[in-house]
Scaffold this motif. Structure first.
Motif, PDB file in Angstrom:
ATOM      1  N   SER B  32      45.738  50.570  43.629  1.00 62.37           N
ATOM      2  CA  SER B  32      47.148  50.659  43.235  1.00 62.37           C
ATOM      3  C   SER B  32      47.726  49.269  43.098  1.00 62.37           C
ATOM      4  O   SER B  32      47.553  48.424  43.977  1.00 62.37           O
ATOM      5  CB  SER B  32      47.949  51.442  44.276  1.00 62.37           C
ATOM      6  OG  SER B  32      47.616  52.797  44.244  1.00 62.37           O
ATOM      7  N   PHE B  33      48.423  49.058  41.979  1.00 62.26           N
ATOM      8  CA  PHE B  33      48.956  47.730  41.656  1.00 62.26           C
ATOM      9  C   PHE B  33      50.373  47.889  41.123  1.00 62.26           C
ATOM     10  O   PHE B  33      50.635  48.786  40.312  1.00 62.26           O
ATOM     11  CB  PHE B  33      48.094  47.042  40.597  1.00 62.26           C
ATOM     12  CG  PHE B  33      46.625  47.034  40.934  1.00 62.26           C
ATOM     13  CD1 PHE B  33      45.810  48.080  40.522  1.00 62.26           C
ATOM     14  CD2 PHE B  33      46.074  45.989  41.645  1.00 62.26           C
ATOM     15  CE1 PHE B  33      44.463  48.091  40.839  1.00 62.26           C
ATOM     16  CE2 PHE B  33      44.725  45.994  41.959  1.00 62.26           C
ATOM     17  CZ  PHE B  33      43.916  47.041  41.558  1.00 62.26           C
ATOM     18  N   PHE B  34      51.240  46.996  41.583  1.00 58.47           N
ATOM     19  CA  PHE B  34      52.637  47.086  41.167  1.00 58.47           C
ATOM     20  C   PHE B  34      53.209  45.686  40.997  1.00 58.47           C
ATOM     21  O   PHE B  34      52.763  44.730  41.623  1.00 58.47           O
ATOM     22  CB  PHE B  34      53.480  47.803  42.237  1.00 58.47           C
ATOM     23  CG  PHE B  34      52.972  49.159  42.631  1.00 58.47           C
ATOM     24  CD1 PHE B  34      52.082  49.289  43.687  1.00 58.47           C
ATOM     25  CD2 PHE B  34      53.391  50.298  41.971  1.00 58.47           C
ATOM     26  CE1 PHE B  34      51.614  50.527  44.077  1.00 58.47           C
ATOM     27  CE2 PHE B  34      52.923  51.548  42.356  1.00 58.47           C
ATOM     28  CZ  PHE B  34      52.034  51.655  43.412  1.00 58.47           C
ATOM     29  N   VAL B  50      51.036  49.082  37.500  1.00 58.72           N
ATOM     30  CA  VAL B  50      50.068  48.454  36.617  1.00 58.72           C
ATOM     31  C   VAL B  50      48.876  49.391  36.487  1.00 58.72           C
ATOM     32  O   VAL B  50      48.212  49.702  37.489  1.00 58.72           O
ATOM     33  CB  VAL B  50      49.592  47.092  37.163  1.00 58.72           C
ATOM     34  CG1 VAL B  50      48.670  46.416  36.150  1.00 58.72           C
ATOM     35  CG2 VAL B  50      50.779  46.192  37.496  1.00 58.72           C
ATOM     36  N   TYR B  51      48.602  49.827  35.289  1.00 61.65           N
ATOM     37  CA  TYR B  51      47.521  50.778  35.055  1.00 61.65           C
ATOM     38  C   TYR B  51      46.304  50.058  34.477  1.00 61.65           C
ATOM     39  O   TYR B  51      46.415  48.989  33.877  1.00 61.65           O
ATOM     40  CB  TYR B  51      47.987  51.886  34.114  1.00 61.65           C
ATOM     41  CG  TYR B  51      49.201  52.617  34.632  1.00 61.65           C
ATOM     42  CD1 TYR B  51      50.366  52.706  33.879  1.00 61.65           C
ATOM     43  CD2 TYR B  51      49.189  53.230  35.882  1.00 61.65           C
ATOM     44  CE1 TYR B  51      51.485  53.373  34.354  1.00 61.65           C
ATOM     45  CE2 TYR B  51      50.299  53.893  36.363  1.00 61.65           C
ATOM     46  CZ  TYR B  51      51.446  53.955  35.597  1.00 61.65           C
ATOM     47  OH  TYR B  51      52.552  54.618  36.078  1.00 61.65           O
ATOM     48  N   SER B  52      45.168  50.693  34.627  1.00 58.16           N
ATOM     49  CA  SER B  52      43.908  50.070  34.210  1.00 58.16           C
ATOM     50  C   SER B  52      43.912  49.682  32.739  1.00 58.16           C
ATOM     51  O   SER B  52      43.340  48.657  32.346  1.00 58.16           O
ATOM     52  CB  SER B  52      42.744  51.027  34.480  1.00 58.16           C
ATOM     53  OG  SER B  52      42.593  51.251  35.854  1.00 58.16           O
ATOM     54  N   SER B  53      44.562  50.496  31.936  1.00 58.27           N
ATOM     55  CA  SER B  53      44.572  50.243  30.493  1.00 58.27           C
ATOM     56  C   SER B  53      45.675  49.289  30.081  1.00 58.27           C
ATOM     57  O   SER B  53      45.839  48.990  28.898  1.00 58.27           O
ATOM     58  CB  SER B  53      44.734  51.572  29.753  1.00 58.27           C
ATOM     59  OG  SER B  53      45.906  52.228  30.194  1.00 58.27           O
ATOM     60  N   GLN B  63      49.148  43.812  32.921  1.00 60.51           N
ATOM     61  CA  GLN B  63      47.724  43.956  32.650  1.00 60.51           C
ATOM     62  C   GLN B  63      46.946  43.880  33.953  1.00 60.51           C
ATOM     63  O   GLN B  63      47.339  43.179  34.886  1.00 60.51           O
ATOM     64  CB  GLN B  63      47.236  42.831  31.730  1.00 60.51           C
ATOM     65  CG  GLN B  63      47.857  42.823  30.342  1.00 60.51           C
ATOM     66  CD  GLN B  63      47.143  43.746  29.380  1.00 60.51           C
ATOM     67  OE1 GLN B  63      46.087  44.279  29.693  1.00 60.51           O
ATOM     68  NE2 GLN B  63      47.717  43.949  28.200  1.00 60.51           N
ATOM     69  N   LEU B  64      45.824  44.579  33.989  1.00 60.44           N
ATOM     70  CA  LEU B  64      44.922  44.549  35.138  1.00 60.44           C
ATOM     71  C   LEU B  64      43.558  44.080  34.668  1.00 60.44           C
ATOM     72  O   LEU B  64      43.024  44.607  33.692  1.00 60.44           O
ATOM     73  CB  LEU B  64      44.804  45.946  35.751  1.00 60.44           C
ATOM     74  CG  LEU B  64      43.698  46.171  36.790  1.00 60.44           C
ATOM     75  CD1 LEU B  64      43.905  45.300  38.015  1.00 60.44           C
ATOM     76  CD2 LEU B  64      43.634  47.643  37.172  1.00 60.44           C
ATOM     77  N   SER B  72      48.549  40.679  35.789  1.00 66.38           N
ATOM     78  CA  SER B  72      49.455  39.753  35.138  1.00 66.38           C
ATOM     79  C   SER B  72      50.726  40.472  34.724  1.00 66.38           C
ATOM     80  O   SER B  72      50.757  41.699  34.568  1.00 66.38           O
ATOM     81  CB  SER B  72      48.784  39.123  33.913  1.00 66.38           C
ATOM     82  OG  SER B  72      48.484  40.116  32.959  1.00 66.38           O
ATOM     83  N   LEU B  73      51.775  39.683  34.574  1.00 71.53           N
ATOM     84  CA  LEU B  73      53.055  40.186  34.078  1.00 71.53           C
ATOM     85  C   LEU B  73      53.522  39.252  32.975  1.00 71.53           C
ATOM     86  O   LEU B  73      53.590  38.038  33.173  1.00 71.53           O
ATOM     87  CB  LEU B  73      54.095  40.234  35.193  1.00 71.53           C
ATOM     88  CG  LEU B  73      55.478  40.742  34.788  1.00 71.53           C
ATOM     89  CD1 LEU B  73      55.417  42.220  34.400  1.00 71.53           C
ATOM     90  CD2 LEU B  73      56.479  40.533  35.917  1.00 71.53           C
ATOM     91  N   LEU B  74      53.826  39.837  31.817  1.00 69.02           N
ATOM     92  CA  LEU B  74      54.314  39.082  30.666  1.00 69.02           C
ATOM     93  C   LEU B  74      55.736  39.538  30.370  1.00 69.02           C
ATOM     94  O   LEU B  74      55.995  40.742  30.291  1.00 69.02           O
ATOM     95  CB  LEU B  74      53.416  39.337  29.453  1.00 69.02           C
ATOM     96  CG  LEU B  74      53.816  38.657  28.156  1.00 69.02           C
ATOM     97  CD1 LEU B  74      53.368  37.197  28.187  1.00 69.02           C
ATOM     98  CD2 LEU B  74      53.191  39.348  26.952  1.00 69.02           C
ATOM     99  N   ILE B  75      56.633  38.589  30.229  1.00 65.72           N
ATOM    100  CA  ILE B  75      58.023  38.896  29.879  1.00 65.72           C
ATOM    101  C   ILE B  75      58.317  38.229  28.548  1.00 65.72           C
ATOM    102  O   ILE B  75      58.220  36.999  28.416  1.00 65.72           O
ATOM    103  CB  ILE B  75      59.012  38.380  30.957  1.00 65.72           C
ATOM    104  CG1 ILE B  75      58.636  38.906  32.340  1.00 65.72           C
ATOM    105  CG2 ILE B  75      60.430  38.799  30.591  1.00 65.72           C
ATOM    106  CD1 ILE B  75      59.487  38.318  33.463  1.00 65.72           C
TER     107      ILE B  75
END
Lengths: 113, 113
Positions: B32-34, B50-53, B63-64, B72-75
């Motif tokens: 689980s990722f958030f 954050v989902y696998s896809s 992205q995972l 990662s998080l892109l804004i």
């Protein structure tokens, strides 16, 4: 509004005093948590309750006790406050475990002098 | 190795720019990722799972990368209101216990006019 309610929002204690931080959630969540947040340290787990009737220690439990009063309420007690316990305390809840994200309360800012 | 690691920043970014930050985690079995957002003196709030896809929510893309154990998080088109601390959150203990999620210390983002 549905969510996690913490009281009090602010508190100043003298060293050696005791107090209880209250937390209640109305989302029918099973799991509840107490964290403290200090500058540069991030969120650290103090205690958690996986379900009503159970409590377990987290990463930094020393100096604290908890009570899961019922499914809604999870309290954190400082028996003899110390300056090292000056922090922001957050309560959180989740339906169960770590599969879902947590919902946090608005926090209690505690200063021990 | 720290369980969940983030660059603390601050990232100073002009309004309208694109910004990205990563977070690495230690347990290859994590599931689980958030990403959470925390405004100054406020509680953390769930920004997105954050989902696998990979997944997108408006201007935000998560992205995972399981092989390299990072998220990662892109804004895109950043706004002044995006200024906040972004917390990476992972279930580091994969045994199914309710001790739940581990929080990174956060990346501080400042959007400049």
């Amino acid at each position: 509004n549905a969510g996690v309610t913490q009281t009090p929002k602010f508190q100043v204690l003298k060293t050696g005093q005791s107090m209880t931080l209250q937390c209640a959630q109305d989302m029918n969540h099973n799991s509840m948590y107490w964290y403290r947040q200090d500058p540069g340290m991030g969120l650290r787990l103090i205690y958690y309750s996986a379900s009503e009737g159970t409590t377990d220690k987290g990463e930094v439990p020393n100096g604290y006790n908890v009570s899961r009063l019922n499914k809604r309420e999870f309290s954190l007690r400082l028996e003899s406050a110390a300056p090292s316990q000056t922090s922001v305390y957050f309560c959180a809840s989740t339906p169960t475990g770590w599969v879902y994200g947590y919902t946090f309360g608005s926090g209690t800012r505690l200063t021990v002098v | 190795r720290k369980e969940v690691e983030q660059d603390p920043g601050p990232f100073n970014v002009p309004e309208g720019a694109t910004v990205a930050f990563n977070c690495t985690y230690s347990n290859s079995a994590s599931q689980s990722f958030f990403w959470y957002r925390q405004d100054c003196r406020k509680e953390p709030k769930l920004l997105m799972s954050v989902y696998s896809s990979g997944n997108e929510d408006g201007r935000f893309t998560a992205q995972l990368n399981r092989a390299s154990q990072y998220i990662s998080l892109l804004i895109r088109d950043s706004k002044l209101s995006d200024s906040a601390t972004y917390l990476c959150v992972v279930n580091v203990n994969s045994g199914g216990g309710a001790d739940g999620l581990t929080f990174g210390k956060g990346t501080h983002l400042i959007i400049q006019p």
